[in-house]
Scaffold this motif. Structure first.
Motif, PDB file in Angstrom:
ATOM      1  N   LEU A  35      -1.490   3.156  -1.125  1.00  0.00           N
ATOM      2  CA  LEU A  35      -2.347   4.113  -1.837  1.00  0.00           C
ATOM      3  C   LEU A  35      -3.819   3.738  -1.719  1.00  0.00           C
ATOM      4  N   ALA A  36      -4.129   2.485  -1.946  1.00  0.00           N
ATOM      5  CA  ALA A  36      -5.529   2.053  -1.965  1.00  0.00           C
ATOM      6  C   ALA A  36      -6.189   2.198  -0.602  1.00  0.00           C
ATOM      7  N   GLY A  37      -5.389   2.302   0.446  1.00  0.00           N
ATOM      8  CA  GLY A  37      -5.948   2.472   1.777  1.00  0.00           C
ATOM      9  C   GLY A  37      -6.521   3.852   2.013  1.00  0.00           C
ATOM     10  N   SER A  38      -6.326   4.757   1.083  1.00  0.00           N
ATOM     11  CA  SER A  38      -6.834   6.128   1.193  1.00  0.00           C
ATOM     12  C   SER A  38      -7.567   6.494  -0.083  1.00  0.00           C
ATOM     13  N   PRO A  39      -8.475   7.459   0.008  1.00  0.00           N
ATOM     14  CA  PRO A  39      -9.114   7.930  -1.217  1.00  0.00           C
ATOM     15  C   PRO A  39      -8.075   8.544  -2.162  1.00  0.00           C
ATOM     16  N   GLN A  40      -8.374   8.521  -3.448  1.00  0.00           N
ATOM     17  CA  GLN A  40      -7.484   9.165  -4.404  1.00  0.00           C
ATOM     18  C   GLN A  40      -7.408  10.647  -4.050  1.00  0.00           C
TER      19      GLN A  40
ATOM     20  N   ASP B  88      -8.743   1.000 -10.928  1.00  0.00           N
ATOM     21  CA  ASP B  88      -7.284   1.125 -11.026  1.00  0.00           C
ATOM     22  C   ASP B  88      -6.704   1.633  -9.708  1.00  0.00           C
ATOM     23  N   TRP B  89      -7.346   2.661  -9.125  1.00  0.00           N
ATOM     24  CA  TRP B  89      -6.849   3.198  -7.866  1.00  0.00           C
ATOM     25  C   TRP B  89      -6.968   2.154  -6.753  1.00  0.00           C
ATOM     26  N   GLN B  90      -8.120   1.524  -6.653  1.00  0.00           N
ATOM     27  CA  GLN B  90      -8.347   0.538  -5.592  1.00  0.00           C
ATOM     28  C   GLN B  90      -7.386  -0.646  -5.704  1.00  0.00           C
ATOM     29  N   GLN B  91      -6.993  -0.975  -6.929  1.00  0.00           N
ATOM     30  CA  GLN B  91      -6.080  -2.101  -7.155  1.00  0.00           C
ATOM     31  C   GLN B  91      -4.627  -1.646  -7.313  1.00  0.00           C
ATOM     32  N   GLU B  92      -4.389  -0.381  -7.080  1.00  0.00           N
ATOM     33  CA  GLU B  92      -3.055   0.227  -7.125  1.00  0.00           C
ATOM     34  C   GLU B  92      -2.345  -0.018  -8.455  1.00  0.00           C
ATOM     35  N   ARG B  93      -3.119   0.142  -9.532  1.00  0.00           N
ATOM     36  CA  ARG B  93      -2.552   0.034 -10.880  1.00  0.00           C
ATOM     37  C   ARG B  93      -2.356   1.397 -11.511  1.00  0.00           C
ATOM     38  N   GLY B  94      -3.135   2.399 -11.065  1.00  0.00           N
ATOM     39  CA  GLY B  94      -3.035   3.713 -11.668  1.00  0.00           C
ATOM     40  C   GLY B  94      -3.934   4.721 -10.989  1.00  0.00           C
ATOM     41  N   GLY B  95      -3.733   5.973 -11.353  1.00  0.00           N
ATOM     42  CA  GLY B  95      -4.581   7.061 -10.895  1.00  0.00           C
ATOM     43  C   GLY B  95      -4.875   7.971 -12.076  1.00  0.00           C
TER      44      GLY B  95
END
Length: 193
Positions: A16-21, A76-83
């Motif tokens: 997930l973090a490899g792409s923009p939200q 959160d998104w960059q660390q794949e904890r949440g969106g």
């Protein structure tokens, strides 16, 4: 960090973090998009609403604090904890909020949360946003999505049920609200079931 698992994670770290939200569209034409600093006034005003305050005890008190929350949402998104998404119309007017929190890539689980502004209630905003977010999350590889709400929150229960989240039980005295402890309904949506 090396993982000490005997099984592969449900979602690959970095997937997930490899792409923009993403920006997601609901079946009803609403957009789910990341929060922007310009949204701070409407986000802060939402917590002045009696219904939102009734079910959400963690509340911002200033626009600056809201912008800090938005920055934390990006981390959160960059660390794949949440969106965390604003639910808007095509005119970019904010109607509500939806989030996927507590992402666990090993087990493929996460927790959905939402609120809707007073003027947008009863128009399918929450259920449309939850359905779109759930479809996206299951498509990305999450296996189980949960949501919980006070047993006294009939509106949230109806949204969960409408979106296929099965009521699994009651978590007794699981959350503190302004008027004391509440039992919480636990709902879940499981891929393929």
């Amino acid at each position: 960090m090396p993982r000490d698992l005997s099984t592969a994670p449900a979602l690959a770290p970095g997937s997930l973090a490899g792409s923009p939200q993403p920006v997601l569209r609901t079946a009803g034409g609403l957009l789910l998009r990341p929060w922007e600093h310009a949204d701070a006034p409407v986000f802060l005003a939402a917590y002045g609403d009696e219904e939102i305050r009734r079910w959400h005890t963690r509340r911002p008190s200033t626009e600056e604090q809201v912008r800090e929350w938005f920055d934390a949402y990006r981390r959160d998104w960059q660390q794949e904890r949440g969106g965390h998404w604003a639910v808007t119309g095509d005119d970019d007017e904010v109607y509500g909020r939806i989030a996927l929190r507590g992402m666990d890539f090993d087990d493929g689980t996460a927790e959905a949360a939402y609120w809707v502004l007073p003027a947008a209630r009863g128009k399918g905003v929450a259920s449309g946003a939850l359905a779109a977010l759930s479809a996206w999350a299951l498509g990305e590889g999450f296996w189980r999505l949960e949501l919980d709400h006070s047993t006294r929150n009939a509106a949230s229960c109806a949204v969960a049920t409408k979106c296929g989240y099965v009521l699994e039980g009651v978590k007794r005295s699981a959350a503190v609200h302004d008027d004391g402890r509440h039992d919480m309904h636990l709902h879940a949506l499981v891929r393929g079931r």
